[in-house]
Design a protein around this motif. Structure first.
Motif, PDB file in Angstrom:
ATOM      1  N   THR A  57       0.843  -1.187   0.000  1.00 53.68           N
ATOM      2  CA  THR A  57       0.000   0.000   0.000  1.00 53.68           C
ATOM      3  C   THR A  57       0.883   1.245   0.000  1.00 53.68           C
ATOM      4  OG1 THR A  57      -1.789  -1.127   1.180  1.00 53.68           O
ATOM      5  CG2 THR A  57      -1.735   1.278   1.332  1.00 53.68           C
ATOM      6  N   ASP A  59       0.318   5.662  -0.793  1.00 52.30           N
ATOM      7  CA  ASP A  59      -0.443   6.823  -1.257  1.00 52.30           C
ATOM      8  C   ASP A  59       0.552   7.867  -1.763  1.00 52.30           C
ATOM      9  OD1 ASP A  59      -1.958   9.135  -1.586  1.00 52.30           O
ATOM     10  OD2 ASP A  59      -3.126   8.804   0.242  1.00 52.30           O
ATOM     11  N   HIS A  61       0.213  10.811  -2.239  1.00 50.64           N
ATOM     12  CA  HIS A  61       0.065  12.086  -1.542  1.00 50.64           C
ATOM     13  C   HIS A  61       0.828  12.106  -0.211  1.00 50.64           C
ATOM     14  CE1 HIS A  61      -3.494  11.597  -4.181  1.00 50.64           C
ATOM     15  NE2 HIS A  61      -3.104  12.815  -4.559  1.00 50.64           N
ATOM     16  N   ASP A  62       1.333  10.945   0.211  1.00 46.08           N
ATOM     17  CA  ASP A  62       2.111  10.857   1.458  1.00 46.08           C
ATOM     18  C   ASP A  62       3.152   9.740   1.319  1.00 46.08           C
ATOM     19  OD1 ASP A  62       3.072  11.152   4.040  1.00 46.08           O
ATOM     20  OD2 ASP A  62       1.407  10.055   4.956  1.00 46.08           O
ATOM     21  N   GLY A  66       4.149   6.672   3.895  1.00 48.02           N
ATOM     22  CA  GLY A  66       4.013   5.279   3.458  1.00 48.02           C
ATOM     23  C   GLY A  66       5.305   4.509   3.648  1.00 48.02           C
ATOM     24  N   THR A  94       5.671  10.361  -5.917  1.00 48.33           N
ATOM     25  CA  THR A  94       4.736  11.452  -5.645  1.00 48.33           C
ATOM     26  C   THR A  94       4.159  11.993  -6.950  1.00 48.33           C
ATOM     27  OG1 THR A  94       5.937  12.060  -3.642  1.00 48.33           O
ATOM     28  CG2 THR A  94       4.490  13.730  -4.582  1.00 48.33           C
ATOM     29  N   THR A  98      -0.480   8.201  -7.858  1.00 47.56           N
ATOM     30  CA  THR A  98      -1.194   6.925  -7.724  1.00 47.56           C
ATOM     31  C   THR A  98      -1.340   6.524  -6.268  1.00 47.56           C
ATOM     32  OG1 THR A  98      -0.293   6.202  -9.844  1.00 47.56           O
ATOM     33  CG2 THR A  98      -1.165   4.495  -8.411  1.00 47.56           C
ATOM     34  N   VAL A  99      -2.508   6.005  -5.954  1.00 46.56           N
ATOM     35  CA  VAL A  99      -2.753   5.437  -4.634  1.00 46.56           C
ATOM     36  C   VAL A  99      -2.923   3.929  -4.831  1.00 46.56           C
ATOM     37  CG1 VAL A  99      -4.292   5.345  -2.638  1.00 46.56           C
ATOM     38  CG2 VAL A  99      -3.867   7.534  -3.785  1.00 46.56           C
ATOM     39  N   THR A 101      -3.496   0.268  -2.983  1.00 47.85           N
ATOM     40  CA  THR A 101      -3.980  -0.326  -1.741  1.00 47.85           C
ATOM     41  C   THR A 101      -3.928  -1.843  -1.856  1.00 47.85           C
ATOM     42  OG1 THR A 101      -5.469   1.547  -1.456  1.00 47.85           O
ATOM     43  CG2 THR A 101      -5.894  -0.413  -0.104  1.00 47.85           C
ATOM     44  N   THR A 129      -5.151   0.041  -7.708  1.00 47.11           N
ATOM     45  CA  THR A 129      -4.477   1.320  -7.940  1.00 47.11           C
ATOM     46  C   THR A 129      -5.466   2.325  -8.520  1.00 47.11           C
ATOM     47  OG1 THR A 129      -3.714   0.575 -10.105  1.00 47.11           O
ATOM     48  CG2 THR A 129      -2.191   0.325  -8.270  1.00 47.11           C
ATOM     49  N   LYS A 131      -5.383   6.306  -9.960  1.00 49.14           N
ATOM     50  CA  LYS A 131      -4.627   7.499 -10.336  1.00 49.14           C
ATOM     51  C   LYS A 131      -5.635   8.644 -10.369  1.00 49.14           C
ATOM     52  CE  LYS A 131      -0.828   8.768 -13.235  1.00 49.14           C
ATOM     53  NZ  LYS A 131       0.210   8.261 -14.068  1.00 49.14           N
ATOM     54  N   ASP A 132      -5.207   9.814  -9.938  1.00 49.61           N
ATOM     55  CA  ASP A 132      -6.104  10.968  -9.872  1.00 49.61           C
ATOM     56  C   ASP A 132      -7.028  11.042 -11.090  1.00 49.61           C
ATOM     57  OD1 ASP A 132      -5.043  11.776  -7.443  1.00 49.61           O
ATOM     58  OD2 ASP A 132      -3.511  13.031  -8.382  1.00 49.61           O
TER      59      ASP A 132
END
Length: 167
Positions: A57, A59, A61-62, A66, A94, A98-99, A101, A129, A131-132
């Motif tokens: 996992t 993120d 954005h972080d 992670g 970054t 993509t996030v 999980t 996954t 992606k924005d």
């Protein structure tokens, strides 16, 4: 009357024998090494499921957060490799936006040496996954996970993907 006393005495003796046998069996089961082994196996399986999900996992954005979570669940060479993630790689992760999980679908302990504190597991993971702005994409992966017992409990010491078609 004497017959009734004999029957009652027989029932009492049978009950005492059964209680003694039950108590002896219970004591033996409590000291059985296979119970301790099974408990260790269950602990390793539970911890591995959680830690593999954590390690699959991330993120975008972080990324730093992670990677910190990855470091918290890993040890040995795997931890060293993750800790060596450089600024360029972090920036690229970054930038992808993509996030990912990870969700463990199934896992099984294939090897366990409680004496040395090592274990291997086979783990099936679904990684979703996003992606924005785009819909989620799910992919299933199989891994061989290595676990090592350290001061704080069990941690991942290896996570290797098993190629499709491998037996």
């Amino acid at each position: 009357m004497a017959r009734e006393v004999k029957v009652m005495l027989g029932v009492v003796v049978a009950a005492l024998v059964f209680a003694g046998w039950g108590g002896w069996t219970w004591l033996q089961a409590g000291n059985d090494d296979s119970i301790a082994y099974a408990n260790t196996r269950d602990e390793v399986l539970s911890v591995a499921r959680t830690q593999v999900a954590t390690l699959t996992t991330l993120d975008a954005h972080d990324v730093d957060g992670g990677i910190d979570k990855w470091l918290a669940v890993s040890t040995g060479g795997l931890r060293d490799e993750l800790a060596a993630t450089d600024a360029k790689t972090r920036k690229a992760l970054t930038g992808q936006g993509t996030v990912a999980t990870g969700r463990v679908l199934d896992a099984a302990v294939s090897e366990l040496d409680a004496r040395t504190g090592t274990a291997k597991l086979l783990v099936s993971v679904e990684i979703s996954t996003v992606k924005d702005g785009s819909p989620p994409v799910a992919k299933r992966n199989r891994f061989v996970a290595g676990m090592s017992r350290v001061d704080g409990g069990w941690k991942l010491s290896a996570l290797d993907q098993v190629p499709l078609g491998a037996q």
